[in-house]
Design a protein around this motif. Structure first.
Motif, short mmCIF file in Angstrom:
data_model
loop_
_atom_site.label_atom_id
_atom_site.label_comp_id
_atom_site.label_asym_id
_atom_site.label_seq_id
_atom_site.Cartn_x
_atom_site.Cartn_y
_atom_site.Cartn_z
N ASP A 95 19.57 44.91 15.33
CA ASP A 95 18.58 44.29 16.21
C ASP A 95 17.18 44.67 15.73
O ASP A 95 17.02 45.61 14.96
CB ASP A 95 18.80 44.67 17.68
CG ASP A 95 18.57 46.15 17.94
OD1 ASP A 95 19.49 46.78 18.49
OD2 ASP A 95 17.49 46.69 17.58
N ARG A 96 16.20 43.92 16.16
CA ARG A 96 14.85 44.08 15.62
C ARG A 96 14.26 45.44 15.97
O ARG A 96 13.36 45.93 15.31
CB ARG A 96 13.93 42.98 16.15
CG ARG A 96 14.31 41.61 15.66
CD ARG A 96 14.24 41.53 14.13
NE ARG A 96 14.90 40.37 13.61
CZ ARG A 96 14.40 39.15 13.64
NH1 ARG A 96 13.23 38.93 14.18
NH2 ARG A 96 15.08 38.13 13.13
N ARG A 97 14.80 46.05 17.02
CA ARG A 97 14.30 47.37 17.36
C ARG A 97 14.93 48.43 16.46
O ARG A 97 14.49 49.57 16.45
CB ARG A 97 14.61 47.69 18.83
CG ARG A 97 14.01 46.70 19.81
CD ARG A 97 14.56 46.99 21.20
NE ARG A 97 16.01 46.98 21.20
CZ ARG A 97 16.73 47.44 22.22
NH1 ARG A 97 16.15 47.93 23.30
NH2 ARG A 97 18.05 47.40 22.17
N GLY A 98 15.97 48.01 15.77
CA GLY A 98 16.62 48.94 14.86
C GLY A 98 17.38 50.05 15.53
O GLY A 98 17.68 51.08 14.92
N TYR B 33 19.42 58.26 8.11
CA TYR B 33 20.71 58.07 8.79
C TYR B 33 21.81 58.87 8.08
O TYR B 33 21.72 59.14 6.89
CB TYR B 33 21.15 56.60 8.72
CG TYR B 33 20.12 55.57 9.08
CD1 TYR B 33 19.18 55.14 8.15
CD2 TYR B 33 20.11 54.99 10.35
CE1 TYR B 33 18.24 54.16 8.48
CE2 TYR B 33 19.18 54.01 10.68
CZ TYR B 33 18.25 53.60 9.73
OH TYR B 33 17.33 52.64 10.07
N ILE B 56 19.56 58.21 17.38
CA ILE B 56 20.93 57.73 17.55
C ILE B 56 21.85 58.90 17.34
O ILE B 56 21.75 59.59 16.33
CB ILE B 56 21.29 56.60 16.56
CG1 ILE B 56 20.48 55.34 16.86
CG2 ILE B 56 22.78 56.28 16.62
CD1 ILE B 56 20.73 54.22 15.87
N ARG B 96 11.40 51.74 8.46
CA ARG B 96 11.32 52.00 9.89
C ARG B 96 12.59 51.44 10.51
O ARG B 96 13.41 50.82 9.82
CB ARG B 96 10.08 51.38 10.52
CG ARG B 96 10.00 49.87 10.41
CD ARG B 96 8.81 49.34 11.20
NE ARG B 96 8.84 47.88 11.28
CZ ARG B 96 8.28 47.07 10.41
NH1 ARG B 96 7.62 47.57 9.38
NH2 ARG B 96 8.35 45.77 10.57
N LEU B 97 12.74 51.63 11.80
CA LEU B 97 13.91 51.13 12.51
C LEU B 97 14.07 49.62 12.29
O LEU B 97 13.10 48.88 12.38
CB LEU B 97 13.77 51.44 13.99
CG LEU B 97 13.80 52.91 14.40
CD1 LEU B 97 13.46 53.05 15.86
CD2 LEU B 97 15.16 53.51 14.10
N GLY B 98 15.27 49.19 12.01
CA GLY B 98 15.57 47.77 11.89
C GLY B 98 15.38 47.20 10.50
O GLY B 98 15.82 46.08 10.24
N ARG B 99 14.75 47.93 9.62
CA ARG B 99 14.57 47.44 8.25
C ARG B 99 15.78 47.81 7.40
O ARG B 99 16.60 48.65 7.79
CB ARG B 99 13.31 48.05 7.63
CG ARG B 99 12.02 47.68 8.36
CD ARG B 99 11.71 46.20 8.25
NE ARG B 99 11.48 45.79 6.87
CZ ARG B 99 10.28 45.79 6.29
NH1 ARG B 99 9.22 46.22 6.93
NH2 ARG B 99 10.15 45.36 5.05
#
Lengths: 113, 112
Positions: A95-98, B33, B56, B96-99
């Motif tokens: 999702d775009r928020r990652g 991660y 997470i 960043r998050l989501g990339r």
């Protein structure tokens, strides 16, 4: 929550013939989608990505994928398989928020001479 | 110039031992991660850190503890190793998050 289905656990093609690896996703948000390749005993390499720009995405090594929102699909194709394409292929949704980066179960591609 | 490097590449150890896997990225990424790949090649996220902050933490036994001393490093420490911990562990980073994530070569852990 996101999820990914790769309909074929194993695909076998002859060298020089087209490749089609299927991926369907489920996402509550506008997804980012990726294809990764893993050669035996190697790490994962990014093949291509979709992040809301053009729906037809071109990647490395002649691979491309088309995002079809109506079908919730992101199938990977290549016009002509090469022996070096034999590997495991993973479809990934984020999702775009990652907050979540979810892998499909993988499809093993075999290329026959 | 390896972008995401993890050490060791192979780790064989006895049940009950404590071991660490180190990961470093030189891409200037904010997010790192840890993934576990089982014998059927299935990849599942274990932890994600963004700017050294844990964001997470999937259902992972508390024997597994990530440590991020700075944005470029995310180490994985495992206590009291069990046979079921045998797998390939991948470190990854993203801008960043989501990339898109960039993966290390993996650490094959074998518990005997």
């Amino acid at each position: 929550a996101q999820s990914v289905t790769q309909l074929d656990s194993h695909v076998s093609v002859s060298e020089g013939t087209p490749v089609l690896l299927r991926c369907n996703y489920s996402s509550s948000y506008s997804p980012s989608l990726f294809w990764y390749v893993q050669h035996p005993n190697k790490g994962l390499q990014l093949l291509l990505k979709y992040t809301s720009a053009a729906t037809l995405v071109k990647g490395i090594n002649g691979f491309e994928a088309e995002f079809k929102k109506s079908e919730t699909s992101f199938h990977l194709t290549k016009p002509s398989a090469h022996m070096s394409d034999a590997a495991e292929y993973f479809c990934v949704v984020s999702d775009r928020r990652g907050q979540n980066f979810v892998f499909g179960p993988g499809t093993r591609l075999s290329v026959l001479p | 110039d390896t972008a995401v490097s993890q050490t060791p590449k192979y780790l064989v150890t006895q049940m009950g031992n404590d071991k660490s896997i180190k990961c470093e990225q030189n891409l200037g990424h904010d997010t790192m991660y840890w993934y576990k790949q089982d014998s059927k090649k299935f990849l599942k996220i274990m932890f994600s850190y963004n700017n050294k902050e844990l964001i997470i933490n999937e259902t992972v036994p508390n024997r597994f503890s990530p440590k991020s001393p700075d944005k470029a490093h995310l180490n994985l420490h495992i206590n009291s190793l069990e046979l079921g911990d045998s797998a390939v562990y991948f470190c990854a980073s993203s801008q960043r998050l989501g990339r898109e994530a960039f993966f290390g070569q993996g650490t094959r852990l074998t518990v005997v």
